[in-house]
Every structure is written in structure tokens, then in C-alpha cells.
Design a protein around this motif. Structure first.
Motif, PDB file in Angstrom:
ATOM      1  N   THR A 228       0.822  -1.202   0.000  1.00  0.00           N
ATOM      2  CA  THR A 228       0.000   0.000   0.000  1.00  0.00           C
ATOM      3  C   THR A 228       0.854   1.250   0.000  1.00  0.00           C
ATOM      4  O   THR A 228       1.866   1.325   0.683  1.00  0.00           O
ATOM      5  CB  THR A 228      -0.903   0.014   1.249  1.00  0.00           C
ATOM      6  OG1 THR A 228      -1.741  -1.124   1.222  1.00  0.00           O
ATOM      7  CG2 THR A 228      -1.766   1.262   1.278  1.00  0.00           C
ATOM      8  N   GLY A 229       0.423   2.246  -0.772  1.00  0.00           N
ATOM      9  CA  GLY A 229       1.126   3.523  -0.789  1.00  0.00           C
ATOM     10  C   GLY A 229       2.122   3.655  -1.917  1.00  0.00           C
ATOM     11  O   GLY A 229       2.690   4.737  -2.112  1.00  0.00           O
ATOM     12  N   LEU A 230       2.355   2.584  -2.663  1.00  0.00           N
ATOM     13  CA  LEU A 230       3.279   2.640  -3.791  1.00  0.00           C
ATOM     14  C   LEU A 230       2.492   2.626  -5.102  1.00  0.00           C
ATOM     15  O   LEU A 230       1.481   1.941  -5.226  1.00  0.00           O
ATOM     16  CB  LEU A 230       4.245   1.452  -3.769  1.00  0.00           C
ATOM     17  CG  LEU A 230       5.347   1.467  -2.709  1.00  0.00           C
ATOM     18  CD1 LEU A 230       6.156   0.175  -2.777  1.00  0.00           C
ATOM     19  CD2 LEU A 230       6.252   2.670  -2.888  1.00  0.00           C
ATOM     20  N   GLU A 231       2.970   3.374  -6.077  1.00  0.00           N
ATOM     21  CA  GLU A 231       2.383   3.366  -7.412  1.00  0.00           C
ATOM     22  C   GLU A 231       3.110   2.343  -8.283  1.00  0.00           C
ATOM     23  O   GLU A 231       4.236   1.940  -7.985  1.00  0.00           O
ATOM     24  CB  GLU A 231       2.501   4.753  -8.046  1.00  0.00           C
ATOM     25  CG  GLU A 231       1.835   5.866  -7.251  1.00  0.00           C
ATOM     26  CD  GLU A 231       0.316   5.712  -7.197  1.00  0.00           C
ATOM     27  OE1 GLU A 231      -0.234   5.056  -8.118  1.00  0.00           O
ATOM     28  OE2 GLU A 231      -0.289   6.237  -6.254  1.00  0.00           O
ATOM     29  N   ARG A 232       2.456   1.933  -9.353  1.00  0.00           N
ATOM     30  CA  ARG A 232       3.058   0.945 -10.253  1.00  0.00           C
ATOM     31  C   ARG A 232       4.408   1.430 -10.778  1.00  0.00           C
ATOM     32  O   ARG A 232       5.364   0.661 -10.902  1.00  0.00           O
ATOM     33  CB  ARG A 232       2.120   0.660 -11.433  1.00  0.00           C
ATOM     34  CG  ARG A 232       0.798   0.050 -11.026  1.00  0.00           C
ATOM     35  CD  ARG A 232      -0.171  -0.023 -12.185  1.00  0.00           C
ATOM     36  NE  ARG A 232       0.129  -1.144 -13.079  1.00  0.00           N
ATOM     37  CZ  ARG A 232       0.467  -1.018 -14.344  1.00  0.00           C
ATOM     38  NH1 ARG A 232       0.594   0.191 -14.881  1.00  0.00           N
ATOM     39  NH2 ARG A 232       0.690  -2.081 -15.089  1.00  0.00           N
ATOM     40  N   GLU A 233       4.486   2.720 -11.070  1.00  0.00           N
ATOM     41  CA  GLU A 233       5.709   3.278 -11.636  1.00  0.00           C
ATOM     42  C   GLU A 233       6.879   3.254 -10.653  1.00  0.00           C
ATOM     43  O   GLU A 233       8.042   3.386 -11.060  1.00  0.00           O
ATOM     44  CB  GLU A 233       5.461   4.720 -12.111  1.00  0.00           C
ATOM     45  CG  GLU A 233       4.475   4.852 -13.261  1.00  0.00           C
ATOM     46  CD  GLU A 233       3.023   4.697 -12.811  1.00  0.00           C
ATOM     47  OE1 GLU A 233       2.778   4.694 -11.582  1.00  0.00           O
ATOM     48  OE2 GLU A 233       2.137   4.568 -13.687  1.00  0.00           O
ATOM     49  N   GLU A 234       6.578   3.116  -9.354  1.00  0.00           N
ATOM     50  CA  GLU A 234       7.632   3.154  -8.347  1.00  0.00           C
ATOM     51  C   GLU A 234       8.282   1.790  -8.111  1.00  0.00           C
ATOM     52  O   GLU A 234       9.402   1.728  -7.591  1.00  0.00           O
ATOM     53  CB  GLU A 234       7.080   3.679  -7.025  1.00  0.00           C
ATOM     54  CG  GLU A 234       6.581   5.107  -7.072  1.00  0.00           C
ATOM     55  CD  GLU A 234       5.999   5.538  -5.742  1.00  0.00           C
ATOM     56  OE1 GLU A 234       6.722   6.177  -4.958  1.00  0.00           O
ATOM     57  OE2 GLU A 234       4.815   5.216  -5.481  1.00  0.00           O
ATOM     58  N   ILE A 235       7.594   0.729  -8.445  1.00  0.00           N
ATOM     59  CA  ILE A 235       8.084  -0.606  -8.114  1.00  0.00           C
ATOM     60  C   ILE A 235       9.441  -0.891  -8.763  1.00  0.00           C
ATOM     61  O   ILE A 235      10.323  -1.492  -8.147  1.00  0.00           O
ATOM     62  CB  ILE A 235       7.063  -1.680  -8.553  1.00  0.00           C
ATOM     63  CG1 ILE A 235       5.739  -1.480  -7.794  1.00  0.00           C
ATOM     64  CG2 ILE A 235       7.594  -3.077  -8.294  1.00  0.00           C
ATOM     65  CD1 ILE A 235       5.855  -1.606  -6.293  1.00  0.00           C
ATOM     66  N   LYS A 236       9.643  -0.429  -9.971  1.00  0.00           N
ATOM     67  CA  LYS A 236      10.901  -0.723 -10.671  1.00  0.00           C
ATOM     68  C   LYS A 236      12.113  -0.156  -9.945  1.00  0.00           C
ATOM     69  O   LYS A 236      13.229  -0.674 -10.074  1.00  0.00           O
ATOM     70  CB  LYS A 236      10.845  -0.185 -12.103  1.00  0.00           C
ATOM     71  CG  LYS A 236      10.661   1.328 -12.198  1.00  0.00           C
ATOM     72  CD  LYS A 236      10.534   1.783 -13.640  1.00  0.00           C
ATOM     73  CE  LYS A 236      10.330   3.299 -13.735  1.00  0.00           C
ATOM     74  NZ  LYS A 236      10.147   3.742 -15.135  1.00  0.00           N
ATOM     75  N   SER A 237      11.914   0.922  -9.160  1.00  0.00           N
ATOM     76  CA  SER A 237      13.043   1.530  -8.453  1.00  0.00           C
ATOM     77  C   SER A 237      13.570   0.642  -7.331  1.00  0.00           C
ATOM     78  O   SER A 237      14.659   0.878  -6.814  1.00  0.00           O
ATOM     79  CB  SER A 237      12.630   2.897  -7.884  1.00  0.00           C
ATOM     80  OG  SER A 237      11.631   2.752  -6.888  1.00  0.00           O
ATOM     81  N   PHE A 238      12.797  -0.378  -6.935  1.00  0.00           N
ATOM     82  CA  PHE A 238      13.225  -1.303  -5.891  1.00  0.00           C
ATOM     83  C   PHE A 238      13.934  -2.529  -6.471  1.00  0.00           C
ATOM     84  O   PHE A 238      14.260  -3.461  -5.733  1.00  0.00           O
ATOM     85  CB  PHE A 238      12.026  -1.739  -5.045  1.00  0.00           C
ATOM     86  CG  PHE A 238      11.426  -0.624  -4.241  1.00  0.00           C
ATOM     87  CD1 PHE A 238      11.968  -0.265  -3.018  1.00  0.00           C
ATOM     88  CD2 PHE A 238      10.330   0.084  -4.711  1.00  0.00           C
ATOM     89  CE1 PHE A 238      11.432   0.765  -2.269  1.00  0.00           C
ATOM     90  CE2 PHE A 238       9.779   1.122  -3.971  1.00  0.00           C
ATOM     91  CZ  PHE A 238      10.329   1.464  -2.754  1.00  0.00           C
ATOM     92  N   TYR A 239      14.156  -2.516  -7.772  1.00  0.00           N
ATOM     93  CA  TYR A 239      14.914  -3.572  -8.439  1.00  0.00           C
ATOM     94  C   TYR A 239      16.213  -2.960  -8.958  1.00  0.00           C
ATOM     95  O   TYR A 239      16.250  -2.451 -10.079  1.00  0.00           O
ATOM     96  CB  TYR A 239      14.090  -4.187  -9.573  1.00  0.00           C
ATOM     97  CG  TYR A 239      13.011  -5.129  -9.090  1.00  0.00           C
ATOM     98  CD1 TYR A 239      13.194  -6.508  -9.134  1.00  0.00           C
ATOM     99  CD2 TYR A 239      11.821  -4.643  -8.564  1.00  0.00           C
ATOM    100  CE1 TYR A 239      12.220  -7.389  -8.673  1.00  0.00           C
ATOM    101  CE2 TYR A 239      10.839  -5.509  -8.093  1.00  0.00           C
ATOM    102  CZ  TYR A 239      11.048  -6.874  -8.158  1.00  0.00           C
ATOM    103  OH  TYR A 239      10.081  -7.737  -7.691  1.00  0.00           O
TER     104      TYR A 239
END
Length: 406
Positions: free
Chosen positions: A344-355
Motif C-alpha cells: 500500500t502507498g506505492l504506485e506501479r511506476e515506483e516498483i521498478k526503483s526497488f529492483y
């Protein structure tokens, strides 16, 4: 006569309203004009609940606002009170000088067990705390430092939750929590997350590992992967291949077996001196590992289901998060097993930054906002074909993205 009575009643209300407005202006002489009402308050993060500018008439108020209104009303009754002596936010000061500071070691609905001054105290939660909005579905969590006042019967009341240095949180479990975007604090004031998975029974689930890694990263917590039940490994090459992407990224991967005690000494040494929260799905053996690390805890364990719809799935044995000090220093927080961990609280576009392996290549993508899904000229997908990006990690990424709202 009724009309005259109503007139005087309305006049009295109008005068009180004017008095309240004047007193409020004195209390906030430099306040800026009211801002427009924030409509999309469902999605406010916890730090945004302290924003100024909400209308006083709103039912949902920023933290501390209701208390300040009560103070202003008292000023009308007692004009001798000096406005300058009132703190801007009373919650920032110690309101309970005679309170005892302790640590929450277990929580249930509205009640907690607090360790304070060498004693275990059953505590209730002060009602006003339960009404405060903070972006979380629970007011207190295991690991919280709290101020408590003691009752004559030996129980206590939690008056205040002290500031947290870290949290591990997940989406609130109820449908109401999910709809409002609220999060549930799993544990507070921890140093690291030990992500416990099993190789079999239940089967290794890399997507859940990635979800925990993202949650730890966004909360600035060290993450360590512990693979339990390695005594069930049948193909060592398959095992090494599945964990290689995480080792290549620099994550510590511990291999253990609570059954034959493999890796327990290493795990015990690793846990000493820090506050670690154990996280993972049901049945992976968190409680069994903890009992092996520190015998004598007598934690309840159950065998994994062998038949029916729950075959090879864990059954809940840990119902509550609990805090356990370790004899070698430090402590662990054992948490109930879960089968999902929303972000919760993360956008789809943000997930890639955690890889991080994606970040190195994304500068070469054809589009600056590339999500690495179906866009042309994607350097990340090219990396998969060349073997520089893990197929396993990429599949985890696409599954997580698919679960999020566009």
C-alpha cells in the motif's frame, strides 16, 4: 412568544460563535487563511495527517486539532489564560510527568502487555489514542515505546506512544482498511527484517520474498533471507539457482533446518545484538527456528497440512506478534504468518526503483518512463535475453505490477 424565544436562542449561538472566532485568531495570530478542503483524504499518507488547513467543521481532523479546539473553548470561559503560554501542539510535550516508560511486547484488541521497570503490566489503550488518525489501522504495535500510568489494581493505561525510529507495515487486513489505504504496523523500532521462507512445505515463494524486500527497503530496514527446511532439498542445483539472484545482489542468504539443527548456530550469532522481526508465511518454521535458537521458549508449532485444500500449506500457530529478548543480546519479534503482503502507498511506476538490477539498465531504454513490460527498445528485457537480468526476479516484478492499480 415562540418566535421571540427562537430569536434569543439564535442570537446567543451567534455571540458564542463570534467569541470562538476571536479567541481562535488570538491563539493563531499568524495563521494563513483556510485552504480549500482536501477531497481525496482517503489516500493521505501518515505524515500528511498533520497538514494545516483542514476546516474545523470536518469530522476527520488532523492529530491534535480537537484538543486545541477544547483549549480555545476554555479560553472563552477563562479569559485570564494567556494565549502565548499555550503550546502549538500539546502532544509534542510530556503530558504525563509521572508516567512510566515501557515497551509493548504483545498486543490484542484494545489491550497490550508492556514491560516496564522489570515487570509485565497489562495495559488498556486510552480512548483518545484510539480515535487519533495516523494512517495506520493500529495505534500501538509490538516494539513501541509507550508512556503508561499505573492503576491501583496493578494494571496500566497507555497514555502516549513515543516516536518510532522504524516500522514494518503491511496493508490493513479488513476490507475497510484496504479501501482507505490504511496500513497495519507489524512491528516497530526494529533494525532488520529476517525474511523466513521454506524450500518445501510450503514451497519456496520468491514473489513474497520480493514483496518483503521492497517493504524493508522503503522503511530503510536491513533485509536478510533465511531459507528453512533445507533438509527437504532434493536437487541442490535447483536450490542454488533459485537463490543466486539474491546473493548476486548482495543479500545475505542463510540456510537452516529446525529439524536437524543445520545453520542454527550461525543464525543465533547473526540475531544477537540487534532487534529483528521475523516475517514470512504460515508454516515456514519461524517459531521452530526461534525455539531452536533459544530453547525453553516453548513456542507452539504445528505440522504442515498433508491433505485436502491445505496440503503443503502452513497453519497459523502464532496468533499475535510477540517480543522475545535473546540471551545473547538483542531481541526478536515473532509475527503471525501471512499468505499475502500488499504494498500500500506505492504506485506501479515506483516498483521498478526497488529492483537495482533494472536501474542499471533502464537508462538505455527507449522511453524514460518505461515499465519494462511491453514497451519497445526495453533494455531490461534485453538484459533477460542476454542473461544479465534474472528471469525469476523479472517474473516476480511483473506479478507484483499486475496486482496494482493503474
Amino acid at each position: 412568544m415562540p418566535k421571540q424565544h427562537n430569536y434569543h436562542k439564535e442570537l446567543e449561538k451567534h455571540i458564542k460563535k463570534q467569541q470562538l472566532t476571536k479567541a481562535r485568531k488570538k491563539a493563531r495570530p499568524n495563521a494563513s487563511p483556510d485552504k480549500p478542503r482536501l477531497r481525496d483524504w482517503d489516500h493521505l499518507m501518515e505524515e500528511e495527517w498533520d497538514m494545516e488547513g483542514f476546516y474545523e467543521g470536518e469530522r476527520v481532523m488532523p492529530k491534535g486539532h480537537q484538543e486545541r479546539r477544547k483549549v480555545v473553548r476554555e479560553m472563552i470561559k477563562k479569559p485570564e489564560v494567556q494565549v502565548a503560554e499555550l503550546p502549538e501542539d500539546p502532544s509534542l510535550e510530556t503530558q504525563f510527568p509521572n508516567a512510566t516508560v515501557g515497551m509493548v511486547i504483545e498486543t490484542t484488541s484494545g489491550r497490550c502487555k508492556v514491560s516496564a521497570d522489570g515487570e509485565m503490566i497489562d495495559c488498556f489503550l486510552r480512548g483518545i489514542l484510539q480515535k487519533q488518525e495516523g494512517g495506520y489501522s493500529n495505534v500501538v504495535a509490538v516494539g513501541d515505546r509507550v508512556e503508561i500510568s499505573l492503576d491501583g489494581d496493578g494494571s496500566g493505561v497507555i497514555e502516549k506512544v513515543l516516536p518510532r525510529r522504524s516500522v514494518l507495515s503491511r496493508t490493513a487486513g479488513s476490507s475497510l482498511g484496504r479501501a482507505s489505504g490504511q496500513r497495519q504496523i507489524v512491528a516497530a523500532n526494529v533494525d532488520r527484517v529476517l525474511i523466513v521462507v521454506s524450500w518445501q512445505k510450503p514451497q519456496f515463494w520468491p514473489e513474497l520474498v520480493d514483496r518483503y524486500l521492497i517493504a524493508a527497503d522503503r522503511n530503510q530496514l536491513e533485509a536478510v533471507i533465511c531459507v528453512n527446511k533445507i533438509d527437504l532439498i532434493e536437487d541442490q542445483a535447483e536450490f542454488e539457482s533459485a537463490l543466486k539472484p539474491y546473493r548476486d545482489l548482495g543479500y545475505i542468504v542463510l540456510s537452516t533446518s529446525a529439524e536437524d539443527k543445520t545453520g542454527i548456530n550461525i543464525l543465533r550469532e547473526f540475531l544477537s545484538g540487534e532487534i529483528t522481526v521475523l516475517a514470512g508465511m504460515s508454516g515456514v518454521g519461524k517459531s521452530s527456528l526461534l525455539s531452536a535458537v533459544q530453547p525453553g521458549l516453548n513456542l507452539k508449532t504445528l505440522e504442515v497440512g498433508e491433505r485436502g485444500k491445505n496440503k503443503n500449506q502452513g497453519r497459523h500457530t502464532t496468533r499475535l506478534a510477540s517480543y522475545y529478548p535473546l540471551s545473547g543480546g538483542g531481541a526478536v519479534i515473532d509475527t503471525p504468518g501471512i499468505r499475502d503482503f500488499d504494498l500500500t502507498g506505492l504506485e506501479r511506476e515506483e516498483i521498478k526503483s526497488f529492483y537495482p538490477e533494472f536501474t542499471k539498465l533502464s537508462a538505455n531504454c527507449g522511453f524514460s518512463d518505461c515499465l519494462h513490460l511491453s514497451e519497445p527498445d526495453c533494455a531490461v528485457r534485453d538484459g533477460i535475453e542476454k542473461g544479465t537480468v534474472s528471469q525469476l526476479r523479472y517474473e516476480n516484478y511483473t506479478k507484483i505490477i499486475a496486482c496494482m492499480r493503474e
